[in-house]
Design an enzyme around this catalytic site. Structure first.
Site, PDB file in Angstrom:
ATOM      1  N   HIS A  42       0.830  -1.211   0.000  1.00 48.40           N
ATOM      2  CA  HIS A  42       0.000   0.000   0.000  1.00 48.40           C
ATOM      3  C   HIS A  42       0.863   1.258   0.000  1.00 48.40           C
ATOM      4  CE1 HIS A  42      -3.981   1.935   1.212  1.00 48.40           C
ATOM      5  NE2 HIS A  42      -3.106   2.941   1.216  1.00 48.40           N
ATOM      6  N   HIS A  74       1.083   5.388  -2.137  1.00 47.58           N
ATOM      7  CA  HIS A  74       0.480   6.332  -3.098  1.00 47.58           C
ATOM      8  C   HIS A  74       1.618   6.986  -3.873  1.00 47.58           C
ATOM      9  CE1 HIS A  74      -3.635   6.371  -1.201  1.00 47.58           C
ATOM     10  NE2 HIS A  74      -2.915   5.846  -0.218  1.00 47.58           N
ATOM     11  N   GLN A 128     -10.007   9.244  -4.512  1.00 46.21           N
ATOM     12  CA  GLN A 128      -9.650   9.977  -3.291  1.00 46.21           C
ATOM     13  C   GLN A 128     -10.796  10.851  -2.767  1.00 46.21           C
ATOM     14  OE1 GLN A 128      -6.107  10.787  -1.459  1.00 46.21           O
ATOM     15  NE2 GLN A 128      -7.960  10.901  -0.230  1.00 46.21           N
ATOM     16  N   HIS A 184      -9.774   1.912   0.516  1.00 48.00           N
ATOM     17  CA  HIS A 184      -9.524   2.644   1.752  1.00 48.00           C
ATOM     18  C   HIS A 184     -10.815   2.489   2.552  1.00 48.00           C
ATOM     19  CE1 HIS A 184      -6.058   4.096  -0.284  1.00 48.00           C
ATOM     20  NE2 HIS A 184      -5.718   4.891   0.697  1.00 48.00           N
ATOM     21  N   GLU A 213     -11.031   4.832   7.439  1.00 44.03           N
ATOM     22  CA  GLU A 213      -9.827   5.544   7.879  1.00 44.03           C
ATOM     23  C   GLU A 213     -10.275   6.819   8.590  1.00 44.03           C
ATOM     24  OE1 GLU A 213      -7.052   6.754   4.864  1.00 44.03           O
ATOM     25  OE2 GLU A 213      -5.431   7.068   6.311  1.00 44.03           O
ATOM     26  N   ASP A 233       2.204   3.464   2.916  1.00 46.10           N
ATOM     27  CA  ASP A 233       1.143   4.420   2.609  1.00 46.10           C
ATOM     28  C   ASP A 233       1.676   5.673   1.924  1.00 46.10           C
ATOM     29  OD1 ASP A 233      -1.501   5.222   2.427  1.00 46.10           O
ATOM     30  OD2 ASP A 233      -1.572   6.074   4.432  1.00 46.10           O
TER      31      ASP A 233
HETATM   32 FE   FE2 Z   1      -3.721   5.007   1.735  1.00 48.45          FE
END
Ligand code: FE2
Length: 428
Positions: A55, A57, A150, A208, A211, A307
């Site tokens: 994971h 980005h 996102q 996701h 979170e 992440d």
């Molecule tokens: Fe993430």
């Protein structure tokens, strides 16, 4: 046929020679029994399948401070800062930052990477750039791309169409962000849409999920149930699930059963979430992490991810999985000897299960000859001393070398000596 000699293989007792037949492993033999030219002598060091990043980005990486720093440190301000930076994205910008961090990953022995890519952009600039990068690095790093909405699917203009278009352009995995949608019902609907797109295109699912430090955010049970009923099982993953750090005992107990039965994976991202979560708490501040220890105990596959590497959500990092593992051990209180060994699995074989790598991963005859040599006696030792690989081999090709760098210490009453933090009684 070439030979990797004197390897202390991960998950096996003793020391072995391993045949390397071009880009693939041949037989695994007791040390000294292999015949052929020496490719590498591991000298009894730990030899492990490569690290796996489940994971990250990469479209946002190396943008920390652009156009401004995330002053509050919250997830929400991170999304707002990123939204401003996103308006200036170009293909060259994404390709150059993502490629740089992938070179860091390769140098650290990470040869499988799953990157989320923001697709709440009508131009899908980052996605097209990342599809190019996936091609460029193919000989070294196996890169999976997730269509990550996102700013939401249902709550974002043309969100479902953008997700569908991303699937058409060639992502490997479909994402979602149900806790960010405007209502609970929108969140459930967003998971149904993501699940449908994944099923129709034959793709994996990695959302996701929860979170947020809101004990009422319970989308992971929805995802797990969709995955079980639709037969997706371990091809589905819930990432972050930090609300789990706030769930009460009775609900947690029920959830363990739901998740274990579904077969889905969880990915915990301790570096970023220790920083992002708890920002709205007075003391005591919650850790804001998924229930790593409890879910492992219930038989759920859990992996650790980085992440963010230097972006609006986490400003630090060197793309080194053992740093993530060490942080995860401290944060999730995984301090038993078996738990520390498990933390190593969470950045190697458990993460490989998240990526559904199957027989494309592991030191077995016929599989890709990709591995790392760690100057350590065990996974425990590698985690404790944060050992970087001395050698990284991808598909039978040596791609990175890190010479040992001991510290020379002059100490009263002792001859000058090299310090590498191995305990003296372990060295004997
Ligand atoms: Fe993430």
């Amino acid at each position: 046929m070439k030979l990797l000699r004197n390897a202390r293989l991960y998950g096996r007792e003793g020391v072995h020679d391993v045949e390397i037949d071009g880009a693939r492993f041949g037989r695994v033999l007791p040390a000294g029994q292999g015949k052929g030219e020496t490719f590498l002598d591991a000298a009894d060091a730990l030899v492990s399948p490569p690290f796996v990043e489940p994971h990250v980005h990469l479209d946002t990486t190396l943008t920390a401070g652009e156009p401004r720093w995330n002053a509050s440190g919250s997830l929400w301000e991170g999304i707002a800062v990123w939204s401003e930076r996103k308006a200036t994205l170009t293909r060259d910008d994404v390709v150059s930052r993502a490629s740089e961090v992938l070179r860091w990953y390769a140098a650290n022995g990470v040869l499988h990477v799953r990157s989320h890519v923001d697709v709440t952009d009508p131009g899908l600039v980052a996605l097209d750039a990342m599809i190019e990068v996936r091609e460029q690095v193919r000989d070294v790093i196996d890169l999976q791309l997730v269509a990550f909405p996102q700013e939401g699917i249902v709550s974002f203009e043309n969100g479902p169409e953008l997700l569908e278009e991303a699937a058409r352009r060639g992502v490997d995995v479909i994402g979602a962000i149900p806790h960010f949608e405007d209502t609970r019902e929108d969140g459930v609907r967003s998971l149904e849409i993501a699940f449908d797109v994944a099923q129709r295109h034959g793709l994996l699912l990695d959302t996701h999920c929860d979170e947020i430090d809101d004990e009422q955010s319970r989308f992971v049970e929805v995802l797990a149930t969709l995955a079980r009923r639709g037969g997706l099982g371990s091809r589905a993953t819930a990432s972050h699930t930090t609300a789990m750090g706030s769930y009460n005992g009775a609900y947690s107990y029920k959830l363990q059963r739901v998740l274990a039965r579904s077969g889905i994976n969880l990915v915990c991202n301790p570096l970023a979430n220790l920083c992002l979560q708890g920002r709205f708490d007075d003391y005591p501040k919650r850790r804001g992490l998924t229930q790593v220890k409890e879910m492992l105990g219930a038989g759920v596959n859990v992996a650790f991810g980085h992440d963010d590497v230097m972006d609006p959500w986490f400003p630090l990092g060197t793309a080194f999985p053992l740093q993530v593992a060490l942080t995860g051990i401290a944060a999730a209180q995984l301090t038993g000897a078996a738990e520390i060994a498990e933390a190593y699995a969470m950045v190697t074989e458990r993460a490989a299960r998240v990526l559904s790598l199957g027989d494309r991963y592991g030191i077995e005859p016929g599989r890709p000859a990709s591995f790392v040599v760690l100057p350590a006696s065990s996974p425990f030792d590698a985690v404790r001393r944060q050992t970087r690989p001395s050698h990284v081999v991808a598909h039978g090709r040596l791609i990175a070398e890190t010479p040992p760098a001991p510290t020379r210490l002059s100490w009263p009453g002792r001859a000058p000596e090299d310090i590498d933090f191995v305990r003296e009684r372990d060295r004997a």
